[in-house]
Design a protein around this motif. Structure first.
Motif, PDB file in Angstrom:
ATOM      1  N   GLY A   1       0.790  -1.227   0.000  1.00  0.00           N
ATOM      2  CA  GLY A   1       0.000   0.000   0.000  1.00  0.00           C
ATOM      3  C   GLY A   1       0.820   1.274   0.000  1.00  0.00           C
ATOM      4  O   GLY A   1       0.250   2.359  -0.127  1.00  0.00           O
ATOM      5  N   THR A   2       2.146   1.166   0.147  1.00  0.00           N
ATOM      6  CA  THR A   2       2.993   2.343   0.017  1.00  0.00           C
ATOM      7  C   THR A   2       3.277   2.593  -1.457  1.00  0.00           C
ATOM      8  O   THR A   2       2.953   1.765  -2.323  1.00  0.00           O
ATOM      9  CB  THR A   2       4.310   2.164   0.788  1.00  0.00           C
ATOM     10  N   LEU A   3       3.893   3.727  -1.747  1.00  0.00           N
ATOM     11  CA  LEU A   3       4.243   4.022  -3.132  1.00  0.00           C
ATOM     12  C   LEU A   3       5.678   4.474  -3.230  1.00  0.00           C
ATOM     13  O   LEU A   3       6.234   5.062  -2.300  1.00  0.00           O
ATOM     14  CB  LEU A   3       3.300   5.065  -3.735  1.00  0.00           C
ATOM     15  N   LEU A   4       6.289   4.171  -4.383  1.00  0.00           N
ATOM     16  CA  LEU A   4       7.611   4.651  -4.710  1.00  0.00           C
ATOM     17  C   LEU A   4       7.484   5.811  -5.683  1.00  0.00           C
ATOM     18  O   LEU A   4       6.646   5.795  -6.584  1.00  0.00           O
ATOM     19  CB  LEU A   4       8.466   3.550  -5.334  1.00  0.00           C
ATOM     20  N   MET A   5       8.340   6.821  -5.506  1.00  0.00           N
ATOM     21  CA  MET A   5       8.339   8.012  -6.346  1.00  0.00           C
ATOM     22  C   MET A   5       9.789   8.350  -6.684  1.00  0.00           C
ATOM     23  O   MET A   5      10.628   8.454  -5.790  1.00  0.00           O
ATOM     24  CB  MET A   5       7.681   9.168  -5.594  1.00  0.00           C
TER      25      MET A   5
END
Length: 375
Positions: free
Chosen positions: A156-160
């Protein structure tokens, strides 16, 4: 084949590839034309597609029909050079109406700009309620190297991804912009891991390091323009622009240093001297290097049924080479084959759609959405 540097193990360099052989058994279909300088795409749960336009526009593709979507409340958009409205993602848990929409963008002025993550709600007609979730620091000047791709992970986290800020003589503070990629007190030249509300994700591996920003996931990146995750294994790849030559694909792992600008396979644009060394102990080697540069752009991990032989392959768009590169792996994750799909136009993004097909966006004033199908 590259190996990772570790205690007692000598890191091996990677043999750059110029132009792989042509892939066969495929053809292009045009889904939609006239998209104004498209940059990123993301599917809604109902199968319709949202496409960002670099100048700040948003478009809904429904079949062959393209509808302009109002975007209300964006921060000050910076559109010089490589800046603009960039990537887009739909929150993976939002399957019904009014999904949360995440977009990256360049914001600010020519003297002070940075990469920003915003979130809004799509009500079927417009994206509204936009709020800034994250702002990269430090600010920079000029119009180079913003990144910026985003991908949600299984937790549920995101990479940017954030670009390093620009080529010499571009400076940020008291250092060359590209040296920010080795500065753990900077977001520039890094991949960040964030919660879906834009906060530092728990467990980020560099958070405990003295002086390190808590959002950092990996460092040593120049300008990542593609990022993809295998939904089954969770493995993450990124495609990254080298300078003159030396575009890379890397396997991304938290806490690792990918070398830029101390380690690279490219040459300085002005001096044509090597930037750093090709192998630096303790820094991660790429799994693929392309010289000349492809202008590596969007990245997709293919799991579809249309091309059984392509399953478990990466597809990387090429701006400079006007193609899509397929990278195939064996069961141990080693690169065993590369092929080239000649598109004949600059490819800005490559994604797999919910129908299992591969799609590409062309980087033009009036760009196209293309679908790759069996011939």
């Amino acid at each position: 084949m590259s190996t990772l540097a570790s205690a007692g193990v000598l890191a091996q360099g990677v043999a750059p590839v110029a132009e792989p052989p042509a892939a066969s058994g495929w053809k292009l279909e045009t889904v939609a034309d006239g998209l104004p300088q498209p940059w990123g795409m993301a599917w809604l749960a109902d199968g319709r597609l949202l496409v960002t336009g670099k100048k700040g526009t948003l478009h809904l593709v429904d079949g062959k029909r393209v509808e302009n979507i109002a975007v209300e409340g964006l921060p000050a958009l910076f559109t010089e050079g490589q800046g603009g409205l960039l990537d887009i993602a739909v929150h993976p848990r939002d399957k019904g109406p009014n999904p949360r929409i995440y977009m990256t963008m360049a914001s600010g002025t020519s003297d002070a700009n940075r990469t920003v993550l915003v979130q809004g709600v799509f009500d079927g007609k417009r994206v509204h309620g936009i709020k800034t979730l994250f702002t990269a620091s430090p600010s920079k000047s000029g119009g180079q190297h913003f990144g910026s791709r985003i991908v949600f992970l299984k937790d549920g986290t995101l990479l940017m991804s954030i670009g390093d800020g620009g080529n010499p003589p571009q400076r940020v503070g008291d250092m060359l912009a590209r040296d920010q990629a080795q500065n753990v007190g900077s977001h520039n030249g890094a991949i960040l891991r964030l919660t879906d509300s834009g906060r530092p994700a728990p467990g980020n591996p560099l958070a405990g390091q003295q002086g390190a920003l808590p959002e950092l996931w990996s460092i040593g990146h120049r300008n990542i323009q593609g990022i993809a995750a295998d939904p089954q294994s969770g493995r993450v790849w990124a495609s990254e622009h080298g300078p003159r030559g030396g575009d890379e694909i890397n396997v991304i792992e938290g806490g690792k240093n990918y070398g830029w600008p101390l380690q690279s396979y490219g040459l300085d644009y002005k001096t044509r001297e090597p930037v750093g060394k090709q192998v630096v102990p303790g820094m991660v080697q790429p799994i693929v290097v392309w010289t000349p540069s492809t202008g590596a752009s969007g990245l997709a991990w293919y799991t579809g049924q249309a091309f059984p032989a392509w399953r478990g392959s990466l597809f990387s768009g090429g701006l400079a080479t006007e193609d899509i590169r397929r990278v195939a792996f064996d069961a141990q994750g080693r690169v065993v084959k590369q092929e080239r799909l000649a598109i004949g136009k600059r490819v800005r993004d490559v994604r797999q759609g919910p129908d299992g097909q591969l799609y590409a966006l062309t980087d033009e004033a009036k760009g196209s959405l293309l679908r790759i199908v069996p011939d």
